[in-house]
Design a protein around this motif. Structure first.
Motif, PDB file in Angstrom:
ATOM      1  N   SER A 109     -10.768  -7.709  -4.957  1.00 25.67           N
ATOM      2  CA  SER A 109      -9.990  -6.735  -5.721  1.00 25.67           C
ATOM      3  C   SER A 109      -8.514  -7.112  -5.820  1.00 25.67           C
ATOM      4  N   LEU A 110      -8.055  -7.992  -4.953  1.00 21.16           N
ATOM      5  CA  LEU A 110      -6.642  -8.324  -4.845  1.00 21.16           C
ATOM      6  C   LEU A 110      -5.970  -8.675  -6.176  1.00 21.16           C
ATOM      7  N   PRO A 111      -6.518  -9.553  -7.011  1.00 17.69           N
ATOM      8  CA  PRO A 111      -5.823  -9.870  -8.268  1.00 17.69           C
ATOM      9  C   PRO A 111      -5.639  -8.652  -9.171  1.00 17.69           C
ATOM     10  N   TYR A 112      -6.606  -7.765  -9.188  1.00 22.57           N
ATOM     11  CA  TYR A 112      -6.497  -6.576 -10.021  1.00 22.57           C
ATOM     12  C   TYR A 112      -5.434  -5.621  -9.481  1.00 22.57           C
ATOM     13  N   VAL A 113      -5.396  -5.469  -8.175  1.00 22.62           N
ATOM     14  CA  VAL A 113      -4.401  -4.595  -7.551  1.00 22.62           C
ATOM     15  C   VAL A 113      -3.010  -5.184  -7.751  1.00 22.62           C
ATOM     16  N   ALA A 114      -2.876  -6.493  -7.582  1.00 23.20           N
ATOM     17  CA  ALA A 114      -1.574  -7.137  -7.785  1.00 23.20           C
ATOM     18  C   ALA A 114      -1.109  -6.960  -9.231  1.00 23.20           C
ATOM     19  N   ALA A 115      -2.012  -7.106 -10.184  1.00 22.27           N
ATOM     20  CA  ALA A 115      -1.649  -6.917 -11.595  1.00 22.27           C
ATOM     21  C   ALA A 115      -1.185  -5.487 -11.852  1.00 22.27           C
ATOM     22  N   LEU A 116      -1.882  -4.517 -11.284  1.00 20.32           N
ATOM     23  CA  LEU A 116      -1.481  -3.123 -11.448  1.00 20.32           C
ATOM     24  C   LEU A 116      -0.115  -2.879 -10.801  1.00 20.32           C
ATOM     25  N   ALA A 117       0.102  -3.421  -9.618  1.00 18.27           N
ATOM     26  CA  ALA A 117       1.385  -3.234  -8.930  1.00 18.27           C
ATOM     27  C   ALA A 117       2.527  -3.839  -9.742  1.00 18.27           C
ATOM     28  N   VAL A 118       2.301  -5.002 -10.328  1.00 13.57           N
ATOM     29  CA  VAL A 118       3.330  -5.640 -11.166  1.00 13.57           C
ATOM     30  C   VAL A 118       3.605  -4.788 -12.398  1.00 13.57           C
ATOM     31  N   LEU A 119       2.549  -4.292 -13.011  1.00 12.14           N
ATOM     32  CA  LEU A 119       2.709  -3.434 -14.187  1.00 12.14           C
ATOM     33  C   LEU A 119       3.523  -2.189 -13.830  1.00 12.14           C
ATOM     34  N   LEU A 120       3.206  -1.577 -12.704  1.00 15.08           N
ATOM     35  CA  LEU A 120       3.906  -0.371 -12.285  1.00 15.08           C
ATOM     36  C   LEU A 120       5.346  -0.660 -11.867  1.00 15.08           C
ATOM     37  N   ALA A 121       5.599  -1.834 -11.308  1.00 10.43           N
ATOM     38  CA  ALA A 121       6.961  -2.191 -10.891  1.00 10.43           C
ATOM     39  C   ALA A 121       7.881  -2.332 -12.095  1.00 10.43           C
ATOM     40  N   ASP A 153       9.194  -4.900 -13.544  1.00  9.92           N
ATOM     41  CA  ASP A 153      10.314  -5.748 -13.154  1.00  9.92           C
ATOM     42  C   ASP A 153       9.938  -7.204 -13.423  1.00  9.92           C
ATOM     43  N   VAL A 154      10.736  -7.888 -14.213  1.00 11.32           N
ATOM     44  CA  VAL A 154      10.433  -9.271 -14.598  1.00 11.32           C
ATOM     45  C   VAL A 154      10.401 -10.190 -13.385  1.00 11.32           C
ATOM     46  N   GLY A 155      11.341 -10.041 -12.473  1.00 10.84           N
ATOM     47  CA  GLY A 155      11.368 -10.886 -11.273  1.00 10.84           C
ATOM     48  C   GLY A 155      10.114 -10.721 -10.435  1.00 10.84           C
ATOM     49  N   THR A 156       9.672  -9.475 -10.280  1.00  6.67           N
ATOM     50  CA  THR A 156       8.442  -9.206  -9.534  1.00  6.67           C
ATOM     51  C   THR A 156       7.251  -9.870 -10.217  1.00  6.67           C
ATOM     52  N   ARG A 173      11.629   0.065   1.438  1.00  6.92           N
ATOM     53  CA  ARG A 173      12.913  -0.627   1.249  1.00  6.92           C
ATOM     54  C   ARG A 173      13.518  -0.359  -0.122  1.00  6.92           C
ATOM     55  N   GLY A 174      12.773   0.347  -0.987  1.00  6.68           N
ATOM     56  CA  GLY A 174      13.304   0.681  -2.303  1.00  6.68           C
ATOM     57  C   GLY A 174      13.271  -0.454  -3.299  1.00  6.68           C
ATOM     58  N   PHE A 175      12.313  -1.369  -3.178  1.00  8.47           N
ATOM     59  CA  PHE A 175      12.208  -2.502  -4.098  1.00  8.47           C
ATOM     60  C   PHE A 175      11.069  -2.258  -5.068  1.00  8.47           C
ATOM     61  N   PRO A 176      11.171  -2.578  -6.320  1.00  9.68           N
ATOM     62  CA  PRO A 176      12.385  -3.078  -6.971  1.00  9.68           C
ATOM     63  C   PRO A 176      13.331  -1.923  -7.261  1.00  9.68           C
ATOM     64  N   ALA A 177      14.603  -2.229  -7.211  1.00  8.97           N
ATOM     65  CA  ALA A 177      15.609  -1.202  -7.484  1.00  8.97           C
ATOM     66  C   ALA A 177      15.556  -0.821  -8.947  1.00  8.97           C
ATOM     67  N   SER A 178      15.590   0.444  -9.213  1.00  7.84           N
ATOM     68  CA  SER A 178      15.513   0.918 -10.598  1.00  7.84           C
ATOM     69  C   SER A 178      16.879   0.903 -11.237  1.00  7.84           C
TER      70      SER A 178
END
Length: 146
Positions: free
Chosen positions: A67-79, A81-84, A141-146
């Motif tokens: 499941s990891l790639p799908y969860v990582a993709a969702l987390a990136v989408l929700l973040a 943030d281009v750097g993330t 830690r508040g990352f990524p900062a909005s």
């Protein structure tokens, strides 16, 4: 989605992924379940690794047992943030490239496959747990900062 909900949704998805990989829940993952043939890597390691990564990354051939790639993709989408996104993509690409490179370097591909097959459940659950923990730490830690 409200910005305050995003970390909680990502963490919940990671925990759901861990539960799925541990066999506690049944959840079918969206995928085009065709593997990249092993002879792609045997012809030329560098070209084969690039082809493997391209086909997997673009969804042309995606047999993903964890499941990891799908969860990582969702987390990136929700973040949002281009750097993330770039760092996650780089980490995913490097992680995917390690598998065929290690198999090739072992000089005993069939034995390596058998050992990997035995360890896949632990790797899937462990990877998901690490991602869930990382999301919690990043959220605190508040990352990524909005």
């Amino acid at each position: 989605m409200p910005e305050g909900w995003r970390p909680a949704v990502a963490i919940a998805a990671a925990l759901l992924g861990v539960a799925r990989d541990a066999g506690l829940v049944t959840l079918r993952l969206p995928q085009n379940a065709r593997q990249v043939p092993q002879d792609v890597l045997q012809r030329d390691l560098v070209r084969g690794a690039l082809q493997f990564g391209f086909e997997l990354g673009t969804g042309v051939r995606t047999y993903v047992s964890a499941s990891l790639p799908y969860v990582a993709a969702l987390a990136v989408l929700l973040a949002n943030d281009v750097g993330t996104a770039l760092l996650t993509g780089l980490g995913f690409a490097l992680g995917r490239a390690v598998t065929p490179a290690l198999r090739y370097a072992s000089r005993a591909g069939e034995e390596w496959d058998d050992r990997l097959q035995d360890r896949l459940p632990l790797l899937a659950v462990g990877g998901g747990a690490v991602l869930a923990a990382a999301l919690v730490v990043l959220t605190l830690r508040g990352f990524p900062a909005s």
